[in-house]
Design a protein around this motif. Sequence first.
Motif, PDB file in Angstrom:
ATOM      1  N   LEU A 183       0.845  -0.996  -0.032  1.00 25.69           N
ATOM      2  CA  LEU A 183       0.129   0.058   0.124  1.00 25.69           C
ATOM      3  C   LEU A 183       1.168   1.173  -0.111  1.00 25.69           C
ATOM      4  O   LEU A 183       1.903   1.189   0.478  1.00 25.69           O
ATOM      5  CB  LEU A 183      -0.845   0.024   1.205  1.00 25.69           C
ATOM      6  CG  LEU A 183      -1.579  -1.238   1.430  1.00 25.69           C
ATOM      7  CD1 LEU A 183      -2.402  -1.304   2.925  1.00 25.69           C
ATOM      8  CD2 LEU A 183      -2.768  -1.535   0.257  1.00 25.69           C
ATOM      9  N   HIS A 184       0.450   2.370  -0.551  1.00 26.73           N
ATOM     10  CA  HIS A 184       1.125   3.524  -0.637  1.00 26.73           C
ATOM     11  C   HIS A 184       1.336   4.183   0.582  1.00 26.73           C
ATOM     12  O   HIS A 184       0.562   3.869   1.464  1.00 26.73           O
ATOM     13  CB  HIS A 184       0.585   4.535  -1.657  1.00 26.73           C
ATOM     14  CG  HIS A 184      -0.835   5.018  -1.078  1.00 26.73           C
ATOM     15  ND1 HIS A 184      -1.928   4.616  -1.401  1.00 26.73           N
ATOM     16  CD2 HIS A 184      -1.197   6.016  -0.261  1.00 26.73           C
ATOM     17  CE1 HIS A 184      -3.012   5.185  -0.930  1.00 26.73           C
ATOM     18  NE2 HIS A 184      -2.459   6.388  -0.195  1.00 26.73           N
ATOM     19  N   GLY A 185       2.562   4.969   0.897  1.00 26.17           N
ATOM     20  CA  GLY A 185       2.725   5.614   2.188  1.00 26.17           C
ATOM     21  C   GLY A 185       2.172   6.995   2.235  1.00 26.17           C
ATOM     22  O   GLY A 185       1.463   7.434   1.040  1.00 26.17           O
ATOM     23  N   THR A 187       3.330   9.674  -0.405  1.00 27.24           N
ATOM     24  CA  THR A 187       2.816   9.626  -1.978  1.00 27.24           C
ATOM     25  C   THR A 187       1.358   9.407  -1.857  1.00 27.24           C
ATOM     26  O   THR A 187       0.901   9.187  -3.155  1.00 27.24           O
ATOM     27  CB  THR A 187       3.524   8.247  -2.615  1.00 27.24           C
ATOM     28  OG1 THR A 187       2.994   7.094  -1.793  1.00 27.24           O
ATOM     29  CG2 THR A 187       4.930   8.149  -2.558  1.00 27.24           C
ATOM     30  N   CYS A 188       0.858   9.691  -0.946  1.00 28.62           N
ATOM     31  CA  CYS A 188      -0.783   9.568  -0.897  1.00 28.62           C
ATOM     32  C   CYS A 188      -1.258  10.589  -1.913  1.00 28.62           C
ATOM     33  O   CYS A 188      -1.123  11.770  -1.822  1.00 28.62           O
ATOM     34  CB  CYS A 188      -1.270   9.745   0.410  1.00 28.62           C
ATOM     35  SG  CYS A 188      -3.197   9.516   0.697  1.00 28.62           S
ATOM     36  N   THR A 189      -2.431  10.154  -2.807  1.00 29.33           N
ATOM     37  CA  THR A 189      -3.066  10.766  -3.566  1.00 29.33           C
ATOM     38  C   THR A 189      -4.398  11.435  -2.966  1.00 29.33           C
ATOM     39  O   THR A 189      -4.979  12.259  -3.903  1.00 29.33           O
ATOM     40  CB  THR A 189      -3.264  10.344  -4.969  1.00 29.33           C
ATOM     41  OG1 THR A 189      -4.172   9.088  -4.924  1.00 29.33           O
ATOM     42  CG2 THR A 189      -1.897  10.002  -5.710  1.00 29.33           C
ATOM     43  N   PRO A 222      -9.569   5.056  -0.838  1.00 29.94           N
ATOM     44  CA  PRO A 222      -9.909   4.991   0.624  1.00 29.94           C
ATOM     45  C   PRO A 222      -9.382   6.050   1.401  1.00 29.94           C
ATOM     46  O   PRO A 222      -9.500   6.524   2.561  1.00 29.94           O
ATOM     47  CB  PRO A 222      -9.152   3.530   1.170  1.00 29.94           C
ATOM     48  CG  PRO A 222      -8.274   3.282  -0.219  1.00 29.94           C
ATOM     49  CD  PRO A 222      -8.973   3.767  -1.425  1.00 29.94           C
ATOM     50  N   CYS A 223      -8.520   6.981   0.686  1.00 23.42           N
ATOM     51  CA  CYS A 223      -7.810   8.235   1.353  1.00 23.42           C
ATOM     52  C   CYS A 223      -8.406   9.316   1.388  1.00 23.42           C
ATOM     53  O   CYS A 223      -7.904  10.470   1.201  1.00 23.42           O
ATOM     54  CB  CYS A 223      -6.346   8.025   0.965  1.00 23.42           C
ATOM     55  SG  CYS A 223      -5.423   6.424   1.576  1.00 23.42           S
ATOM     56  N   GLN A 224      -9.812   9.391   0.612  1.00 22.09           N
ATOM     57  CA  GLN A 224     -10.334  10.660   0.066  1.00 22.09           C
ATOM     58  C   GLN A 224     -10.260  11.649   1.482  1.00 22.09           C
ATOM     59  O   GLN A 224     -10.026  12.738   1.304  1.00 22.09           O
ATOM     60  CB  GLN A 224     -11.802  10.312  -0.296  1.00 22.09           C
ATOM     61  CG  GLN A 224     -11.746  10.550  -1.748  1.00 22.09           C
ATOM     62  CD  GLN A 224     -13.092  10.092  -2.311  1.00 22.09           C
ATOM     63  OE1 GLN A 224     -13.894   9.300  -1.605  1.00 22.09           O
ATOM     64  NE2 GLN A 224     -13.290  10.186  -3.597  1.00 22.09           N
ATOM     65  N   GLY A 249      -8.272  11.659   3.738  1.00 18.33           N
ATOM     66  CA  GLY A 249      -6.934  11.867   4.637  1.00 18.33           C
ATOM     67  C   GLY A 249      -6.423  10.484   4.555  1.00 18.33           C
ATOM     68  O   GLY A 249      -7.084   9.263   4.191  1.00 18.33           O
ATOM     69  N   HIS A 250      -5.111  10.173   4.401  1.00 17.68           N
ATOM     70  CA  HIS A 250      -4.399   8.886   4.232  1.00 17.68           C
ATOM     71  C   HIS A 250      -4.776   8.175   5.242  1.00 17.68           C
ATOM     72  O   HIS A 250      -4.904   8.334   6.603  1.00 17.68           O
ATOM     73  CB  HIS A 250      -3.036   9.368   4.519  1.00 17.68           C
ATOM     74  CG  HIS A 250      -1.798   7.954   4.206  1.00 17.68           C
ATOM     75  ND1 HIS A 250      -2.025   7.313   2.925  1.00 17.68           N
ATOM     76  CD2 HIS A 250      -1.142   7.333   5.002  1.00 17.68           C
ATOM     77  CE1 HIS A 250      -1.125   6.258   3.282  1.00 17.68           C
ATOM     78  NE2 HIS A 250      -0.791   6.204   4.292  1.00 17.68           N
ATOM     79  N   VAL A 251      -5.085   6.813   4.809  1.00 19.22           N
ATOM     80  CA  VAL A 251      -5.272   5.798   5.592  1.00 19.22           C
ATOM     81  C   VAL A 251      -3.994   4.697   5.755  1.00 19.22           C
ATOM     82  O   VAL A 251      -3.752   4.201   4.694  1.00 19.22           O
ATOM     83  CB  VAL A 251      -6.663   4.896   5.193  1.00 19.22           C
ATOM     84  CG1 VAL A 251      -6.697   3.672   5.917  1.00 19.22           C
ATOM     85  CG2 VAL A 251      -7.881   5.927   5.100  1.00 19.22           C
ATOM     86  N   LYS A 252      -3.566   4.475   6.695  1.00 17.87           N
ATOM     87  CA  LYS A 252      -2.293   3.572   6.697  1.00 17.87           C
ATOM     88  C   LYS A 252      -2.585   2.036   6.760  1.00 17.87           C
ATOM     89  O   LYS A 252      -3.921   1.789   7.073  1.00 17.87           O
ATOM     90  CB  LYS A 252      -1.422   3.994   7.786  1.00 17.87           C
ATOM     91  CG  LYS A 252      -1.530   3.765   9.224  1.00 17.87           C
ATOM     92  CD  LYS A 252      -0.772   4.200  10.364  1.00 17.87           C
ATOM     93  CE  LYS A 252       0.091   2.938  10.375  1.00 17.87           C
ATOM     94  NZ  LYS A 252       1.132   2.891  11.482  1.00 17.87           N
TER      95      LYS A 252
HETATM   96 ZN   LIG Z   1      -3.266   7.410   1.286  1.00 15.21          ZN
END
Ligand SMILES: [Zn+2]
Length: 308
Positions: free
Chosen positions: A42-44, A47-49, A53-55, A57-60
Motif C-alpha cells: 500500500l502507498h505511504g 505518496t498519498c493522492t 480509501p484516502c479521500q 485523509g491518508h489511511v495507513k
Molecule cells: Zn493514502
Amino acid sequence: MARPPHTPPPPPPGGGGAPAPPPAARGWHVFPLRPGSKVPALHGEKTCTRTGPCQAGHVKWEQRATTDPDRIRTAWSRAPFNVGIATGPSGLLVIDLDTPEHKGSTDAPDGAATFAALCERAGHAVPTTHRTRTPSGGQHLYFTAPQGTRYANTAGTVAASVDTRAWGGYVVAAGSITPAGPYEALCGSVAVPVPSWLQSILRPAPRASHAPSVAVTGQSRRYADVALASEARNVAAAQHGQREATLFRAARAVGRFVAWGDLPRHVVEQALQEAGEAAGLSVSECRSTLRSALNWSIAHNPVRRDAA
Ligand SMILES: [Zn+2]
C-alpha cells in the motif's frame, strides 16, 4: 464484535512458488506486502493522492488491514503478494525472537535462547502457540492479547533480540516468501492467550517493589552475567553517532536484572561505564546516561501500555 478465532495461515501449496492468498476466515487483519518482500504494497503517506480509501485523509496499512473475504480475494487476485498481519487490530501480541547475526552482533545470545531463559526464570516452559520461522532464522511466537490491553511494539526493552509486535506493528505471515527464504509455520496451529506470568516478563521493567521475591538461581545469575557482557561489548564497539544511544539502550536492557536482584547496580555501572569510555564517550557523559537509563529501567511504571 465477537473475537474471531485465531488460526494461522496455511503454508503455500506445494511449499514453493507464489504465496497462497490469505484465507478469508482466519480472523486476522491482513494487508498485502509487495511480492517477495516485507514492505507494505500500500502507498505511504508521502505518496498519498487523497483518492479512493484516502479521500478523507491518508489511511495507513494498520487501518486498511482487513478480515473481509471479498477485499482479500480482490487484492490477492492482482499479484502474488506476501501477507502482512496487522498485529494490533488482530488482537495479537507477537514475540519476535531475532538472531544476533541479524542484529549485527555475532556473540550475543540469540533471541530464542534469551526468551527461553526469561521463561525458565519465571518457572515456566516457553508456551506452545502458533510459531513461525523467519528467513533469518528468527522466530515469531503468536499470542492473543488480553481484552482491553493495548500492547505497543517494543525493541530490545524486554531483552536483547527479544522484540514485540502489537499496535503499530505487523508481522509477515507464514507462507510468505522473500529472497532470503520462506516464512514457515513451525508448531501450534492456534495463538494462545498471553499467560499472566508472561505479561509480567513483557513489561518494560519490573517495579522496584517487585524486586526478587524468589531466590535467585545460579542459572538466571549466569544469564544476567552473559547479557551484561554482551551489552558491554556492543557499547564498546558502537560507532560514532550511535554511542550514547547504544549505551542508553544497553543500560535499560540490563537494568531489569538490577531490579530483579540478579546483578548489583554498581557492577552494571562499572561494566557499562568502562565500555562507554572505551567507545570514546566522556566519563561524565557515560555517568549521566547510565544514571538516567538505569533509574528508568528500575523504576519505570510497567502499567503504561495504554499510553501507546
Ligand atoms: Zn493514502
